[in-house]
Design a protein around this motif. Structure first.
Motif, short mmCIF file in Angstrom:
data_model
loop_
_atom_site.label_atom_id
_atom_site.label_comp_id
_atom_site.label_asym_id
_atom_site.label_seq_id
_atom_site.Cartn_x
_atom_site.Cartn_y
_atom_site.Cartn_z
N GLN A 5 0.80 -1.22 0.00
CA GLN A 5 0.00 0.00 0.00
C GLN A 5 0.83 1.28 0.00
O GLN A 5 2.02 1.27 0.32
CB GLN A 5 -0.94 -0.01 1.21
N THR A 6 0.16 2.38 -0.37
CA THR A 6 0.82 3.68 -0.41
C THR A 6 0.59 4.42 0.91
O THR A 6 -0.20 3.99 1.74
CB THR A 6 0.26 4.53 -1.56
N VAL A 7 1.28 5.55 1.08
CA VAL A 7 1.23 6.29 2.34
C VAL A 7 -0.20 6.69 2.74
O VAL A 7 -0.65 6.36 3.84
CB VAL A 7 2.16 7.53 2.28
N PRO A 8 -0.97 7.39 1.86
CA PRO A 8 -2.30 7.81 2.30
C PRO A 8 -3.20 6.63 2.66
O PRO A 8 -3.95 6.70 3.65
CB PRO A 8 -2.88 8.57 1.10
N ILE A 9 -3.11 5.54 1.89
CA ILE A 9 -3.96 4.38 2.17
C ILE A 9 -3.57 3.76 3.51
O ILE A 9 -4.43 3.50 4.37
CB ILE A 9 -3.81 3.30 1.08
N ALA A 10 -2.28 3.52 3.71
CA ALA A 10 -1.83 2.86 4.93
C ALA A 10 -2.25 3.66 6.16
O ALA A 10 -2.73 3.11 7.14
CB ALA A 10 -0.32 2.69 4.91
N ILE A 11 -2.08 4.99 6.09
CA ILE A 11 -2.43 5.81 7.25
C ILE A 11 -3.93 5.78 7.51
O ILE A 11 -4.36 5.65 8.65
CB ILE A 11 -1.93 7.26 7.05
N SER A 12 -4.74 5.85 6.45
CA SER A 12 -6.18 5.91 6.72
C SER A 12 -6.73 4.55 7.12
O SER A 12 -7.69 4.49 7.88
CB SER A 12 -6.94 6.47 5.53
N VAL A 13 -6.13 3.48 6.63
CA VAL A 13 -6.59 2.15 7.05
C VAL A 13 -6.31 1.94 8.54
O VAL A 13 -7.11 1.36 9.26
CB VAL A 13 -5.93 1.06 6.19
N THR A 14 -5.19 2.48 9.01
CA THR A 14 -4.83 2.31 10.42
C THR A 14 -5.77 3.08 11.36
O THR A 14 -5.92 2.70 12.52
CB THR A 14 -3.39 2.82 10.68
N GLN A 15 -6.39 4.15 10.86
CA GLN A 15 -7.24 4.96 11.73
C GLN A 15 -8.39 4.16 12.33
O GLN A 15 -8.87 4.44 13.40
CB GLN A 15 -7.84 6.16 10.98
N GLY A 16 -8.85 3.16 11.57
CA GLY A 16 -9.99 2.38 12.04
C GLY A 16 -9.65 1.50 13.25
O GLY A 16 -10.53 1.03 13.94
N GLN A 17 -8.35 1.27 13.47
CA GLN A 17 -7.98 0.36 14.55
C GLN A 17 -8.17 1.01 15.91
O GLN A 17 -8.01 2.21 16.04
CB GLN A 17 -6.53 -0.10 14.36
N HIS A 18 -8.48 0.19 16.91
CA HIS A 18 -8.91 0.77 18.18
C HIS A 18 -7.78 1.25 19.07
O HIS A 18 -7.87 2.31 19.66
CB HIS A 18 -9.80 -0.22 18.92
N ASN A 19 -6.71 0.47 19.14
CA ASN A 19 -5.70 0.82 20.14
C ASN A 19 -4.77 1.94 19.70
O ASN A 19 -3.58 1.85 19.82
CB ASN A 19 -4.89 -0.43 20.53
N MET A 20 -5.36 3.00 19.18
CA MET A 20 -4.57 4.19 18.85
C MET A 20 -4.87 5.23 19.92
O MET A 20 -6.04 5.54 20.15
CB MET A 20 -4.98 4.76 17.50
#
Lengths: 297, 280
Positions: free
Chosen positions: B228-243
């Motif tokens: 994946q590319t930078v924008p995709i990787a960052i936005s996919v991670t946002q959905g994860q809870h333990n941030m």
């Protein structure tokens, strides 16, 4: 002597073949799919215009276009209007009083959000508006306005206005930069003459607006089309929710393609989007042709 | 009377300065707040909130987010894809525009219209067939798929722009060269390409940044994490809870930084070309 025109065709072959393969073949396939019922596997089943009929009767489809019109307000109407006021102000008042360097700095600062990928702009604001740890609610609490603290993107009443506000923030720099470069075309003597004749700032504003009409037209068209294609910010911020509060056509098509396996219906929605874009572009070209001579494109 | 006028003038000037400062403050505030909180510890954020300067500059949020998404890998992916697209896209634009803008081949207007239409078609109307074709050709979830698709899409814009630039190209040079026995290919390589280098470099910059910023098609065509590319990787991670708050802030900062870098590197090219690129 006229340049021999023979022998140039060969240079078009790779580019045009690829264009057919990557754009026009998929587009034709999409047209065909839009007339079928298909889940993405197996053989598509021909249904004629049933998907289009379904769209017209689907309240979610209409909700997506209603939200889209509000998005046009947020990415076209407001930024163009604010951009006009700001650019004329910076050009007419800012440069003589603050100097070119300061004005360039201001313009750069306002343009800054535009350099971000929309997804990242969405993430910046998603963080600020987060109901658990977001900065905005924390700030409101710290200045004693905790009653205003709110799940901005989670409440159907505030979700769409929040996304709209973010889009205004994101978009303003674009018309500003275009209009400021267009204003340089104006002969200062025109504005001076107007001032001597007793024209106030509003008159001079109208004169400037009149002269940069072609650029205003370009900005209005490009941002209206852009509004129709909004996807990343919705994907990042709200996923169309809560409910269908922030659904837009692009996201609705995506849902049908990849989440609900209604590929035919998704194809129909995206074809309708294409039609609207073509219609807008045709109207734009028509207006531009009727003003031929004042523009410089 | 004169004194009264000057004081009114300076009052106006102060009011204008305040107004402009407020606008600028609103525009830059999100950048500021992301920046300062990316360097805080979660405890610092919990205790003092988002507005204060970090007690102690901590790189923990940035480092842990970097490791979590393997950010080096995402930077390399984004760079490889954007760079390839920029090169291939410029090459295709040059070839197409050579045939259409200088060659004046038969039916050139029809071809030009097709390129412009290709540029306005929404990606939503291409995405499912592209996804299907990529699977069929066994290049689904491979970066080559994204590279091919965007090289062509960007070149549709480049062809249109470059063809109109070529309208004012000094054609007699080519005719003279041809009389001297230069072929079409030599003309392109030794005359047209060098002369149009400034426009080509503007196109290159635009293609690179546009591709870097793309979201919709890469999201669908690249499904594996490590592709994946930078924008995709960052936005996919946002959905994860333990941030937590500071790590989320760090993720936004990491998304912003490359773009800031491009902006400062290419500032002159960009400001020159924004009006030309306004069609996008």
């Amino acid at each position: 002597m006229r340049l021999k025109d023979k022998g140039y065709g060969i240079f078009l072959v790779p580019g045009f073949m690829l264009l057919l393969l990557v754009v026009f073949l998929p587009f034709s396939m999409n047209l065909y799919i839009s007339c079928t019922k298909w889940s993405g596997v197996g053989i598509p089943q021909w249904v004629g215009i049933a998907n289009y009929v379904r769209a017209v009767q689907d309240s979610v489809f209409w909700a997506s276009f209603r939200n889209n019109i509000l998005m046009i307000f947020a990415v076209t109407v407001l930024p163009t209007f604010i951009g006009l006021l700001l650019s004329v102000f910076l050009f007419d008042y800012g440069i003589p009083h603050f100097g070119q360097r300061t004005v360039s700095f201001i313009r750069g600062g306002i343009y800054l959000p535009q350099i971000l990928p929309v997804a990242i702009a969405g993430i910046v604001w998603g963080w600020i508006l987060n109901p658990n740890y977001g900065a905005l609610n924390r700030i409101l609490q710290s200045i004693g306005l905790s009653s205003f603290a709110h799940n901005w993107l989670g409440d159907p009443a505030t979700a769409l206005p929040s996304v709209m506000a973010i889009m205004v923030w994101f978009q303003i720099g674009y018309p500003l930069v275009i209009f400021m470069s267009a204003l340089q075309r104006i002969d200062p003597q025109i504005l001076e003459a107007a001032q001597i004749d007793g024209a106030g700032w509003f008159r001079r504003f109208l004169i400037s607006v009149y002269i940069i009409r072609p650029e205003i037209l370009v900005v209005v068209l490009t941002t209206t089309i852009y509004a129709l294609k909004l996807f990343a910010q919705i994907y990042v911020l709200t996923r169309g929710g809560p409910g269908t509060a922030t659904i837009v056509p692009s996201y609705f098509a995506y849902q049908n393609f990849f989440e609900k396996a209604n590929v035919g219906y998704g194809a129909a929605v995206s074809t309708i989007m294409t039609l609207i874009i073509f219609l807008l572009t045709a109207v734009f070209i028509k207006i531009q042709m009727s003003h031929e001579g004042i523009g410089e494109y | 009377m004169k004194q009264y006028r000057t004081s009114l003038e300076s009052l106006k000037k102060i009011a204008a300065a305040i107004l402009v400062s407020i606008v600028l403050l609103i525009m830059l505030f999100p950048f500021y707040i992301v920046f300062i909180n990316a360097f805080k510890t979660p405890a610092d954020y919990a205790q003092y909130g988002p507005l204060t300067w970090p007690r102690l500059f901590s790189f923990n949020g940035i480092i842990s987010f970097w490791q979590r998404v393997d950010f080096s890998n995402k930077l390399i992916n984004s760079f490889a894809i954007s760079f390839s697209v920029a090169i291939i896209g410029v090459l295709l634009s040059l070839l197409n525009a050579y045939a259409l803008g200088l060659g004046r081949i038969k039916g050139r207007i029809v071809f030009l219209v097709l390129f412009v239409v290709a540029n306005t078609l929404p990606h939503e109307a291409l995405v499912y067939p592209l996804y299907y074709l990529a699977k069929l050709l066994k290049i689904y979830d491979r970066q080559i798929a994204v590279i091919i698709v965007f090289s062509v899409i960007q070149s549709a814009f480049g062809t249109y722009l470059l063809s109109s630039v070529f309208a004012s190209f000094p054609r007699d040079i080519l005719e003279a060269a041809e009389v001297d026995g230069c072929g079409k290919m030599k003309n392109l390589l030794y005359i047209v390409a060098p002369i149009s280098m400034p426009t080509l470099s503007v196109l290159f910059t635009f293609f690179f940044i546009w591709t870097w910023n793309e979201f919709f098609l890469p999201l669908i065509l690249l499904i594996s994490n490590h592709r994946q590319t930078v924008p995709i990787a960052i936005s996919v991670t946002q959905g994860q809870h333990n941030m937590d708050a500071t790590m989320a802030s760090a993720s936004a900062l990491l998304g912003i930084l490359p773009c800031l870098l491009f902006f400062f590197l290419f500032q002159r090219t960009l400001t020159k070309g924004i009006t030309a690129g306004s069609i996008k």
